[in-house]
Write a protein that holds these residues in place. Structure first.
Motif, short mmCIF file in Angstrom:
data_model
loop_
_atom_site.label_atom_id
_atom_site.label_comp_id
_atom_site.label_asym_id
_atom_site.label_seq_id
_atom_site.Cartn_x
_atom_site.Cartn_y
_atom_site.Cartn_z
N ALA A 11 -28.56 -50.38 16.17
CA ALA A 11 -29.81 -49.93 15.54
C ALA A 11 -30.65 -49.12 16.52
CB ALA A 11 -30.59 -51.14 15.03
N HIS A 12 -30.71 -49.60 17.77
CA HIS A 12 -31.47 -48.87 18.80
C HIS A 12 -30.88 -47.49 19.03
CE1 HIS A 12 -33.58 -47.99 22.53
NE2 HIS A 12 -32.40 -47.73 23.09
N CYS A 13 -29.54 -47.41 19.18
CA CYS A 13 -28.88 -46.13 19.42
C CYS A 13 -29.05 -45.19 18.23
CB CYS A 13 -27.39 -46.35 19.70
SG CYS A 13 -27.04 -47.14 21.29
N ALA A 14 -28.99 -45.76 17.01
CA ALA A 14 -29.14 -44.94 15.82
C ALA A 14 -30.53 -44.32 15.76
CB ALA A 14 -28.87 -45.77 14.57
N ARG A 15 -31.55 -45.13 16.07
CA ARG A 15 -32.93 -44.61 16.05
C ARG A 15 -33.10 -43.54 17.13
NH1 ARG A 15 -34.18 -50.13 15.14
NH2 ARG A 15 -34.55 -50.42 17.38
N ALA A 16 -32.54 -43.81 18.32
CA ALA A 16 -32.65 -42.85 19.41
C ALA A 16 -31.93 -41.54 19.07
CB ALA A 16 -32.08 -43.44 20.69
N ALA A 17 -30.77 -41.67 18.44
CA ALA A 17 -30.00 -40.47 18.06
C ALA A 17 -30.77 -39.65 17.04
CB ALA A 17 -28.64 -40.88 17.50
N MET A 18 -31.32 -40.31 16.02
CA MET A 18 -32.09 -39.58 15.01
C MET A 18 -33.32 -38.93 15.61
SD MET A 18 -30.43 -39.67 12.20
CE MET A 18 -31.69 -39.11 11.05
N GLY A 19 -33.95 -39.63 16.56
CA GLY A 19 -35.13 -39.08 17.21
C GLY A 19 -34.80 -37.83 18.01
N MET A 20 -33.70 -37.86 18.75
CA MET A 20 -33.32 -36.69 19.55
C MET A 20 -32.88 -35.53 18.65
SD MET A 20 -31.47 -38.17 22.97
CE MET A 20 -31.80 -36.63 23.82
N TYR A 24 -34.70 -31.84 18.73
CA TYR A 24 -34.01 -30.59 19.08
C TYR A 24 -33.57 -29.80 17.85
CZ TYR A 24 -34.05 -32.44 23.80
OH TYR A 24 -34.45 -32.93 25.02
N GLY A 25 -34.06 -30.20 16.69
CA GLY A 25 -33.78 -29.43 15.48
C GLY A 25 -32.34 -29.47 15.02
N VAL A 26 -31.69 -30.61 15.25
CA VAL A 26 -30.29 -30.76 14.83
C VAL A 26 -30.26 -31.32 13.41
CG1 VAL A 26 -28.09 -31.89 15.32
CG2 VAL A 26 -29.60 -31.21 17.21
N TRP A 36 -24.46 -37.39 18.37
CA TRP A 36 -25.65 -37.81 19.09
C TRP A 36 -25.70 -39.32 19.29
CZ3 TRP A 36 -29.20 -34.85 21.60
CH2 TRP A 36 -29.03 -33.49 21.48
N TYR A 37 -25.12 -40.07 18.38
CA TYR A 37 -25.02 -41.51 18.61
C TYR A 37 -24.17 -41.76 19.85
CZ TYR A 37 -24.19 -46.50 17.80
OH TYR A 37 -24.13 -47.87 17.94
N ALA A 38 -23.03 -41.10 19.96
CA ALA A 38 -22.16 -41.26 21.12
C ALA A 38 -22.86 -40.81 22.39
CB ALA A 38 -20.86 -40.48 20.91
N PHE A 39 -23.71 -39.78 22.27
CA PHE A 39 -24.43 -39.28 23.44
C PHE A 39 -25.44 -40.32 23.96
CE2 PHE A 39 -28.32 -37.00 24.93
CZ PHE A 39 -27.80 -36.53 26.13
N VAL A 40 -26.27 -40.84 23.06
CA VAL A 40 -27.28 -41.80 23.52
C VAL A 40 -26.64 -43.12 23.94
CG1 VAL A 40 -29.08 -40.75 22.10
CG2 VAL A 40 -27.77 -42.66 21.18
N ALA A 41 -25.47 -43.44 23.36
CA ALA A 41 -24.76 -44.66 23.75
C ALA A 41 -23.95 -44.46 25.02
CB ALA A 41 -23.84 -45.13 22.61
N ASP A 42 -23.91 -43.20 25.51
CA ASP A 42 -23.20 -42.87 26.74
C ASP A 42 -21.73 -43.28 26.66
OD1 ASP A 42 -23.01 -41.72 29.22
OD2 ASP A 42 -23.57 -43.54 30.32
#
Length: 354
Positions: A11-20, A24-26, A36-42
């Motif tokens: 849930a945290h990664c999903a929120r962070a991904a949506m926020g980013m 950045y207009g994605v 972006w989920y994979a990005f924020v989850a590293d």
């Protein structure tokens, strides 16, 4: 890539991904969300590096760039599905051929048995009329066998043509799956395969191997000033120039965005630098022209980093060293070629200064 994060972390990664993505207009569609989920989850260092590179350059996350990220890190599902479909059709066509051959084989066996029976009957004293019946039976069996063979020939000809067409389709799909659609160069997938094969050959045969990492200088500013259509023309121009400067077993690839790479088998560092200088000069010597208006839009320049493979090292370390040389070339003013030897020299100077 699969995701097995606990619910709270997911849930945290999903929120962070949506926020980013919003920042950045994605566009928030599923393919972009996976990236972006994979990005924020590293989850993937290479994905992290790619996105951070785009962020550092200030590029916009266009549909093209987003699509390239998804294709590069999460596979080419459409191509794979098409490849599987064509492969299945080839299997079916081959199965039909085997069935035809099996039928023909059974017919040949039956015909052989019939001839043996006829031969046995001919050995016995046979009245005239019965001999005529026997000969007619042999002729009938022969006509049946001729017809079976005729049908088999037609079916095999049809199936052979179908298999040949399917193989052409398969070859075309394979080319498309490993070719960058815009520039016609090898894409990142083929680059990875070629680099792995070249490094293996280098290890086994103790041959030199060099790698060039190339970046178009100030490409974002050009795109912002003149639009993506002209930006695409610049990418094509650079790709054609690179292709003209290589030969033989060399592989030129679009590494991603405005970055290119050249794999140079059987090439030592100093010769790799010479190739890099040739590419740089060739591109710098050309002017970008708006064909519609006739306006000269300026000069395109490249920064290039060159590294030589060290036996036993990881491919990641090899690429990273070429990347570091590329960044050094940019720090030294762009429109410049730097090699791994320059990295060593720079490190020594910095150490002595301290």
């Amino acid at each position: 890539m699969t995701f097995t994060d606990p619910v709270d972390i997911a849930a945290h990664c999903a929120r962070a991904a949506m926020g980013m993505m919003d920042r950045y207009g994605v566009p928030a569609h599923p393919n972009n969300f996976i990236v972006w989920y994979a990005f924020v989850a590293d989850r993937d260092p290479e994905l992290t590096k790619a996105i951070n590179g785009i962020l550092r350059s200030g590029q916009k996350f266009t549909d093209t760039i987003c699509g390239e990220l998804h294709e590069r890190f999460f596979g080419m599902s459409q191509h794979e599905a098409e490849l599987r479909a064509v492969g299945k059709r080839i299997e079916d066509a081959v199965a039909r051929v085997m069935e035809y051959l099996s039928t023909a084989s059974q017919g040949a066996i039956q015909y052989g048995n019939a001839l043996e029976n006829f031969s046995g009957e001919l050995d016995c004293p046979t009245p005239g009329p019965e001999l005529g019946v026997l000969v007619k039976s042999i002729l009938d069996e022969t006509k049946v066998m001729i017809e079976v063979n005729r049908q088999l020939e037609e079916r095999l000809e049809t199936s052979s043509g179908e298999i040949a067409r399917l193989r052409e389709d398969l070859d075309q799909l394979k080319r498309e799956a490993t070719t960058d659609a815009l520039t016609g160069l090898a894409n990142r997938k083929l680059f990875d395969i070629s680099l792995r094969e070249s490094a293996l050959e280098s290890e086994e045969e103790r041959k030199f191997l060099s790698l060039l990492m190339i970046d178009i200088d100030f490409f974002k500013q050009f795109n912002d000033s003149h639009g993506h259509m002209l930006g695409d023309q610049v990418l094509k121009l650079v790709a054609r120039t690179i292709q003209d400067c290589i030969k033989g077993k060399d592989t030129a690839a679009r590494y991603g965005g405005e970055e290119f790479a050249i794999i140079l088998p059987d090439t030592r560092l100093k010769d790799g630098v010479a190739v890099a200088e040739t590419v740089r000069r060739q591109v710098a010597g050309r002017k970008v022209l708006n064909r519609r208006t006739g306006q000269v839009l300026g000069q395109v320049t490249l920064s290039v980093g060159v590294a030589e493979y060290e036996f036993g090292e990881t491919l990641g370390a090899f690429v990273h060293r070429a990347d570091e040389a590329l960044y050094l070339a940019k720090r030294q003013g762009r429109n410049h070629v730097s090699s791994q030897d320059d990295l060593t020299t720079t490190n020594v100077i910095e150490f002595e200064d301290i």
